[in-house]
Scaffold this motif. Structure first.
Motif, short mmCIF file in Angstrom:
data_model
loop_
_atom_site.label_atom_id
_atom_site.label_comp_id
_atom_site.label_asym_id
_atom_site.label_seq_id
_atom_site.Cartn_x
_atom_site.Cartn_y
_atom_site.Cartn_z
N VAL A 688 24.48 49.72 -57.65
CA VAL A 688 24.90 48.52 -58.36
C VAL A 688 26.26 48.81 -58.98
O VAL A 688 26.42 49.79 -59.71
CB VAL A 688 23.89 48.13 -59.46
CG1 VAL A 688 24.29 46.81 -60.10
CG2 VAL A 688 22.48 48.05 -58.89
N ARG A 689 27.25 47.96 -58.68
CA ARG A 689 28.61 48.23 -59.14
C ARG A 689 29.17 47.01 -59.88
O ARG A 689 29.11 45.89 -59.39
CB ARG A 689 29.51 48.56 -57.94
CG ARG A 689 30.96 48.90 -58.32
CD ARG A 689 31.83 49.13 -57.09
NE ARG A 689 31.38 50.28 -56.31
CZ ARG A 689 30.84 50.20 -55.10
NH1 ARG A 689 30.64 49.02 -54.54
NH2 ARG A 689 30.47 51.29 -54.45
N SER A 690 29.70 47.26 -61.08
CA SER A 690 30.40 46.23 -61.84
C SER A 690 31.86 46.64 -61.97
O SER A 690 32.28 47.66 -61.41
CB SER A 690 29.79 46.07 -63.24
OG SER A 690 30.12 47.18 -64.06
N GLU A 691 32.64 45.89 -62.72
CA GLU A 691 34.05 46.23 -62.87
C GLU A 691 34.27 47.48 -63.71
O GLU A 691 35.36 48.06 -63.71
CB GLU A 691 34.83 45.06 -63.48
CG GLU A 691 34.41 44.68 -64.89
CD GLU A 691 35.30 43.61 -65.47
OE1 GLU A 691 36.55 43.80 -65.49
OE2 GLU A 691 34.77 42.57 -65.92
N VAL A 692 33.23 47.95 -64.42
CA VAL A 692 33.42 49.10 -65.30
C VAL A 692 32.54 50.30 -64.97
O VAL A 692 32.75 51.38 -65.52
CB VAL A 692 33.19 48.72 -66.79
CG1 VAL A 692 34.21 47.70 -67.24
CG2 VAL A 692 31.76 48.21 -67.01
N GLY A 693 31.55 50.14 -64.09
CA GLY A 693 30.67 51.27 -63.85
C GLY A 693 29.75 51.09 -62.67
O GLY A 693 29.73 50.03 -62.02
N GLU A 694 28.96 52.12 -62.40
CA GLU A 694 28.01 52.11 -61.30
C GLU A 694 26.66 52.61 -61.78
O GLU A 694 26.56 53.42 -62.71
CB GLU A 694 28.49 53.02 -60.15
CG GLU A 694 29.77 52.56 -59.49
CD GLU A 694 30.18 53.48 -58.35
OE1 GLU A 694 29.60 54.60 -58.25
OE2 GLU A 694 31.07 53.12 -57.56
N LEU A 695 25.61 52.13 -61.12
CA LEU A 695 24.26 52.54 -61.44
C LEU A 695 23.48 52.67 -60.14
O LEU A 695 23.47 51.75 -59.32
CB LEU A 695 23.58 51.52 -62.35
CG LEU A 695 22.11 51.79 -62.73
CD1 LEU A 695 22.02 52.98 -63.67
CD2 LEU A 695 21.49 50.55 -63.37
N ARG A 696 22.83 53.80 -59.94
CA ARG A 696 21.99 53.99 -58.77
C ARG A 696 20.55 53.67 -59.14
O ARG A 696 20.06 54.06 -60.20
CB ARG A 696 22.09 55.42 -58.25
CG ARG A 696 23.47 55.74 -57.67
CD ARG A 696 23.55 57.13 -57.07
NE ARG A 696 24.90 57.36 -56.53
CZ ARG A 696 25.27 57.02 -55.30
NH1 ARG A 696 24.39 56.44 -54.47
NH2 ARG A 696 26.50 57.25 -54.88
N GLY A 697 19.88 52.95 -58.25
CA GLY A 697 18.51 52.57 -58.52
C GLY A 697 17.75 52.26 -57.26
O GLY A 697 18.18 52.62 -56.16
N ARG A 698 16.63 51.57 -57.44
CA ARG A 698 15.82 51.18 -56.29
C ARG A 698 15.55 49.68 -56.35
O ARG A 698 15.33 49.12 -57.42
CB ARG A 698 14.49 51.94 -56.28
CG ARG A 698 14.64 53.41 -55.95
CD ARG A 698 13.29 54.08 -55.75
NE ARG A 698 13.46 55.50 -55.42
CZ ARG A 698 13.69 55.96 -54.20
NH1 ARG A 698 13.78 55.10 -53.17
NH2 ARG A 698 13.84 57.25 -53.98
N CYS A 699 15.55 49.04 -55.20
CA CYS A 699 15.29 47.61 -55.12
C CYS A 699 13.81 47.33 -55.41
O CYS A 699 12.92 47.96 -54.84
CB CYS A 699 15.67 47.08 -53.74
SG CYS A 699 15.21 45.35 -53.48
N HIS A 700 13.59 46.39 -56.31
CA HIS A 700 12.23 45.98 -56.64
C HIS A 700 12.19 44.46 -56.58
O HIS A 700 12.83 43.78 -57.39
CB HIS A 700 11.87 46.48 -58.05
CG HIS A 700 10.47 46.14 -58.48
ND1 HIS A 700 9.38 46.90 -58.14
CD2 HIS A 700 9.99 45.11 -59.22
CE1 HIS A 700 8.28 46.38 -58.66
NE2 HIS A 700 8.63 45.28 -59.32
#
Length: 743
Positions: A688-700
């Protein structure tokens, strides 16, 4: 059973076996085991103390709304904070090792027992005496400009007495830089309600929920954050109340719940919500605009109420007439038929109560969101009478009273404005000079720290690293403060941000250990007394209110008597004198003692015959409608992201899995249609990427409105841009536009 209603049952399977749901009884057994070394003490806290969890308010295990037990897992999960043994302070000699631990792992180490000191370049902390700690704090305090010091207090069990003394200390030392955690929850509600109806708190009591025709939840998930409300809803539905929910996500806990202390519900579950209306993240006020448009076009508004008790309706009506349905639908994420369906619910209801929480307030337009809810209530006359009103429901036990006793940068105790006149009034009450310049709020404190404009920072509880957007920025800001004081009962990650110069850890006592007892103010404005509970005491921990007072006394010894309090009773005596609405607090002595400021309902008076009459606390006695401004933002195919709570209390994560929906902390809640469009399957690793950062996760996959996603808070703060705040109250926006791809 004569009062059982099979139409509200979730399942014939006893206790919801096979459903995704909390196992309350097993969880209770686990908590019993965790507190096995202090069971008598824990029992006294439960049966004599006032809950340090959410702000529903109890006296022991009973409340003022219903018969029977008022007890929930939020309170039980917090119990170990009060019964835990002291931590081994030798562990603090290796700060680097502790800095790698999570907040929950740090809490498990136990209570902070002694003052601890760490200087720049040192590998860890060493134990010092209270005298050395206080002398050091005062020495550094005297060397800085009062405008470069700040105090922040969170709601983790803090009492009204602690908030009052801390804000008085700040003013005694020459600054209005004092704030509390309401800054990131209901600051918009306070501002908007004060503007609209002249009252900045819940206008009804919880008893009004039971028997109202319609109970509406906007952006609120009370089964997660205020679980006992499910019991209130159960009893309300028994009396014919209908329940509607407006939210991007069809919250499972509001759809069905197994209430452990109600036999029927514990066996077969309870369908709580009768109607769901899904909207875009941030689409609530556009949805409300559409509903108002329908009410007006169908002549379903309460014209007599509007004419006799309000102002500004014609302007709102004209504004809505100019807004197209296409614009409203696009901004709301809902169609006009859904808005009409909700309008009909309102039109057929004689009474209604509107409840809202962070889904409404944590936006850059949080104040206008709340004003829109107030507009909707006013249009049908749902304020100022029994079974009708407005409820900004509080998730933490201290924040309602914290602001009311003055722990905010823009108001002195009792809502007195921070200006020349307000400072003069407080000087007359306190007998010392009071600063006149409005102070920094919590967000501004971090900005000032980052810019090198804060030299002395007193932080009581909380964890800025896990509560504000862009955690890396926050970490850098905290690192730049030359002198920091962290007052708390346990360790937290922000304590292990390396000091720019000097860092003090000061051990606090819990509310149940407070000398002379303490009080909290519930969501329904009830000031509740919680006595000191006999039991184990930890090391040299001092009352939350006593520590800043001792620093202030040493900083200005010639004026020490003007800031000194002997015990909680002395503080309550002064609060009663300084905050007129809190008169009565001085008479509270034992469990069950309480006083409800404003009475059962605000914005209501009675005529000679006892008939209820709306009465608003504005200059002209009329409530004010506002203009609902709707704007659509260019999304460029991006998804709207918001943050959510799981199995946690504030930022305190209690379990990696949310028992209400089965989601893990790393799960990203997505609509299956959006995921399919992006080529993502259930369980896929995603970025998941926004203009300020990233987050790794799993689709639920989740029943969330298309175009919207949710991630857990505080993990999702890396995606949220700092500096995007409501201009009227300073609350950060906790939403973002994001792109998602397979990782």
């Amino acid at each position: 059973m004569p009062n059982w209603n099979k139409s509200n049952w979730v399942s014939l399977v006893p206790n919801g076996i096979g459903h995704v749901k909390p196992n309350h009884y097993l969880d209770m057994a686990k908590i019993l085991w965790r507190n096995r070394d202090q069971l008598p003490f824990a029992w006294r806290i439960l049966t004599k103390g006032v809950c340090d969890g959410c702000a529903l308010g109890t006296a022991g295990i009973h409340d003022f709304t219903m018969d029977g037990v008022h007890l929930c897992m939020v309170r039980l999960e917090l119990m170990r904070l009060n019964t835990a043994p002291a931590l081994d302070v030798k562990l603090l000699e290796n700060a680097e090792a502790l800095s790698r631990k999570s907040a929950s792992e740090l809490r498990e180490l136990g209570r902070l027992p002694y003052p601890m000191l760490r200087r720049k370049g040192e590998t860890g902390f060493r134990r010092i005496s209270w005298e050395e700690a206080l002398a050091l704090a005062v020495e550094r305090l005297k060397a800085v400009d009062p405008q470069r010091i700040a105090f922040y207090l969170t709601s983790r069990g803090l009492t009204n007495e602690s908030y009052y003394v801390a804000q008085k200390v700040a003013r005694f030392l020459g600054t209005n830089n004092v704030d509390n955690s309401a800054r990131i929850c209901h600051a918009p509600s306070t501002v908007a309600m004060k503007q609209s109806i002249g009252a900045a708190a819940s206008t009804v009591s919880y008893k009004d929920w039971i028997g109202t025709d319609l109970l509406v939840f906007f952006g609120s998930n009370t089964p997660n954050n205020q679980p006992v409300t499910t019991k209130y809803i159960y009893y309300a539905k028994q009396q014919g109340t209908r329940v509607a929910v407006i939210n991007p996500y069809r919250e499972p806990g509001l759809e069905r719940y197994w209430i452990p202390s109600v036999t029927e519900s514990a066996l077969f579950g309870t369908k709580l919500a009768d109607e769901f209306f899904q909207v875009h993240t941030g689409g609530d006020k556009a949805f409300i605009a559409g509903v108002l448009k329908h009410l007006i076009e169908n002549n379903w508004t309460d014209e007599a109420f509007i004419h006799e008790h309000t102002t500004g309706f014609d302007e709102l009506k004209a504004s809505l007439a100019r807004q197209s349905w296409e614009l409203i639908e696009a901004a709301a994420g809902a169609n006009r038929e859904d808005m009409l369906r909700f309008a009909r619910l309102l039109a057929t209801a004689r009474t209604a109560i509107f409840v809202w929480s962070m889904g409404i307030t944590q936006h850059a337009d949080g104040v206008s969101n709340v004003r829109a809810i107030v507009d909707l209530a006013l249009s049908r006359g749902f304020v100022g009478k029994p079974k009708s009103g407005l409820v900004p429901i509080r998730g933490h036990s201290g924040v309602q009273g914290g602001a009311e006793v003055g722990c905010v940068p823009n108001q002195f105790p009792g809502g007195v404005a921070v200006d020349e006149a307000g400072a003069t009034r407080m000087k007359q009450l306190w007998n010392f000079d009071v600063p006149t310049v409005r102070g920094l709020n919590a967000v501004q404190m971090i900005e000032a720290a980052h810019e090198g404009m804060l030299d002395w920072f007193y932080i009581s509880g909380g964890n800025f690293l896990e509560t504000l957007p862009e955690p890396d920025f926050v970490r850098t800001a905290i690192e730049r403060v030359p002198f920091r004081v962290h007052q708390d009962i346990v360790l937290s990650p922000q304590m292990f941000v390396e000091p720019a110069d000097t860092l003090l850890l000061l051990p606090a006592a819990t509310r149940y250990e407070q000398r002379g007892g303490g009080t909290e103010t519930s969501t329904e404005r009830r000031i509740l007394f919680s006595p000191e509970i006999p039991g184990r005491r930890i090391g040299e921990a001092k009352a939350e209110w006593e520590i800043p007072m001792l620093i202030a006394e040493r900083a200005k010894p010639q004026l020490a008597k003007r800031i000194h309090f002997d015990d909680g009773q002395a503080i309550r005596n002064e609060i009663a004198r300084v905050v007129p609405s809190y008169d009565g607090i001085q008479h509270l002595r034992k469990t069950g003692d309480q006083v409800q400021w404003g009475g059962e309902r605000l914005c209501e008076t009675r005529d000679a015959d006892g008939k209820s009459i709306p009465s608003f606390q504005t200059a002209d006695g009329r409530a004010r409608f506002s203009i609902i401004e709707i704007q659509t933002k260019s999304e460029d195919g991006k998804l709207r992201l918001s943050t959510r709570r799981g199995k946690q209390f504030n930022s305190m994560i209690q379990n990696r899995r949310d028992p209400l929906n089965g989601a893990r902390r790393e799960d990203v809640l997505m609509n299956e249609t959006d995921a399919t469009r992006l080529g993502i399957a259930e369980g896929d690793s995603i970025l998941v990427r926004s203009e300020v950062g990233e987050l790794r996760g799993r689709c639920h996959f989740a029943p969330i409105a298309p175009g919207n996603v949710q991630v857990h808070w505080p993990e999702g703060n890396v995606l949220v841009k700092r500096g995007v705040c409501d201009p009227e109250c300073g609350i950060p926006d906790y939403s973002a536009l994001v792109e998602i791809e397979q990782a």
